[in-house]
Design a protein around this motif. Sequence first.
Motif, PDB file in Angstrom:
ATOM      1  N   GLU A 209       0.737  -1.227  -0.039  1.00 16.96           N
ATOM      2  CA  GLU A 209       0.284  -0.180   0.338  1.00 16.96           C
ATOM      3  C   GLU A 209       0.672   1.007  -0.303  1.00 16.96           C
ATOM      4  N   ALA A 210       2.169   1.283   0.433  1.00 15.83           N
ATOM      5  CA  ALA A 210       3.232   2.704   0.651  1.00 15.83           C
ATOM      6  C   ALA A 210       3.468   2.925  -0.959  1.00 15.83           C
ATOM      7  N   GLU A 211       3.308   4.013  -1.122  1.00 22.44           N
ATOM      8  CA  GLU A 211       4.556   4.852  -2.687  1.00 22.44           C
ATOM      9  C   GLU A 211       5.372   4.839  -2.686  1.00 22.44           C
ATOM     10  N   PHE A 212       6.424   4.363  -2.209  1.00 22.24           N
ATOM     11  CA  PHE A 212       7.704   4.504  -1.958  1.00 22.24           C
ATOM     12  C   PHE A 212       8.535   4.177  -2.978  1.00 22.24           C
ATOM     13  N   PRO A 213       9.680   4.525  -3.082  1.00 18.91           N
ATOM     14  CA  PRO A 213      11.034   4.337  -4.384  1.00 18.91           C
ATOM     15  C   PRO A 213      11.059   2.502  -4.013  1.00 18.91           C
ATOM     16  N   ARG A 214      11.967   1.872  -5.083  1.00 19.85           N
ATOM     17  CA  ARG A 214      12.595   1.046  -4.886  1.00 19.85           C
ATOM     18  C   ARG A 214      13.178   0.231  -3.477  1.00 19.85           C
ATOM     19  N   GLY A 215      13.624  -1.172  -3.528  1.00 20.76           N
ATOM     20  CA  GLY A 215      13.582  -1.046  -2.054  1.00 20.76           C
ATOM     21  C   GLY A 215      13.754  -3.109  -1.928  1.00 20.76           C
ATOM     22  N   VAL A 216      12.881  -3.147  -0.196  1.00 20.88           N
ATOM     23  CA  VAL A 216      13.314  -4.838   0.264  1.00 20.88           C
ATOM     24  C   VAL A 216      11.794  -4.275   1.285  1.00 20.88           C
ATOM     25  N   VAL A 217      11.311  -5.058   1.662  1.00 19.66           N
ATOM     26  CA  VAL A 217      10.161  -5.356   2.621  1.00 19.66           C
ATOM     27  C   VAL A 217      11.382  -6.579   3.483  1.00 19.66           C
ATOM     28  N   LEU A 218      10.943  -5.869   4.571  1.00 16.11           N
ATOM     29  CA  LEU A 218      11.350  -7.676   5.412  1.00 16.11           C
ATOM     30  C   LEU A 218      10.710  -8.711   6.153  1.00 16.11           C
ATOM     31  N   CYS A 219      10.512  -9.311   6.101  1.00 17.65           N
ATOM     32  CA  CYS A 219       9.415 -10.703   7.210  1.00 17.65           C
ATOM     33  C   CYS A 219      10.648 -11.399   7.758  1.00 17.65           C
ATOM     34  N   HIS A 220      10.134 -11.061   9.430  1.00 17.53           N
ATOM     35  CA  HIS A 220      10.182 -11.621  10.290  1.00 17.53           C
ATOM     36  C   HIS A 220       9.691 -13.315  10.372  1.00 17.53           C
ATOM     37  N   VAL A 221      10.156 -14.597  10.810  1.00 12.97           N
ATOM     38  CA  VAL A 221       9.797 -15.670  10.913  1.00 12.97           C
ATOM     39  C   VAL A 221      10.257 -16.992  11.384  1.00 12.97           C
ATOM     40  N   ASP A 222      10.012 -17.500  11.565  1.00 14.44           N
ATOM     41  CA  ASP A 222      10.715 -18.925  12.427  1.00 14.44           C
ATOM     42  C   ASP A 222      11.251 -19.506  11.551  1.00 14.44           C
ATOM     43  N   LEU A 223      12.005 -19.825  12.168  1.00 16.00           N
ATOM     44  CA  LEU A 223      13.133 -20.585  11.945  1.00 16.00           C
ATOM     45  C   LEU A 223      12.669 -22.030  10.556  1.00 16.00           C
ATOM     46  N   GLY A 224      12.664 -21.927   8.877  1.00 20.19           N
ATOM     47  CA  GLY A 224      12.541 -23.029   8.580  1.00 20.19           C
ATOM     48  C   GLY A 224      11.468 -22.927   7.641  1.00 20.19           C
TER      49      GLY A 224
END
Length: 211
Positions: free
Chosen positions: A171-186
């Motif tokens: 939804e965010a209007e931002f320049p190029r980049g990366v979205v980070l997600c925190h997840v369980d191992l595996g």
Amino acid sequence: MTKAELQAWADSEGLAVDEAAWERLERLIGLWQQYGRAMNLVGTTDAEALWEHVQEGLQCVACAERAGAVDEGCCWVDVGSGGGLPGLVVAAVRPWAVILIEPRERRAAFLDLGLAAMGGRDRWVIRGRWGVSTWNEEVVRRLEARRESSFLILSSRAVFSPGEWLERSEEAEFPRGVVLCHVDLGVERVAGREPSNVVRGSRWSVLGFLR
């Protein structure tokens, strides 16, 4: 986890953290120990547990750099920063612009204190929640001057599930980049999507999705 163990992990991942940055991280550990219980910041003030939290923040930095965050034109926006994970860790180890979004007054005050202790330029705390235009407009305003050259890193550690966060970040209007997600191992995918890279730690993984 001890500081020495974390240093060995960072070396094994090829993550550059200089001595001044390690000193700032120790300063951050001290702030969490001083204010953690009174402000309910990170759940524990045990040093070894706090170094594990620092590791997760460093995983985020490594993930962002592997996705293309390699210069001072980067800007990190952390939604729901809470006690400063990963935002204050980022501010401790990289010269990038950092914007921390936090709705709760006491935690926002701690984040201001933490950013001051980490030093550097272009660091702000904005009180607000995702979906409320006030903070979004302020972030966009601060990014506008560097929109063409910025690489944006967008993180949110504990506000949404990984799948919801990945969807909402669109939804965010931002320049190029990366979205980070925190997840369980595996966990290797989020909402059926394969990340550009994965950085694994002792307890969690961080997945990066290019945008």
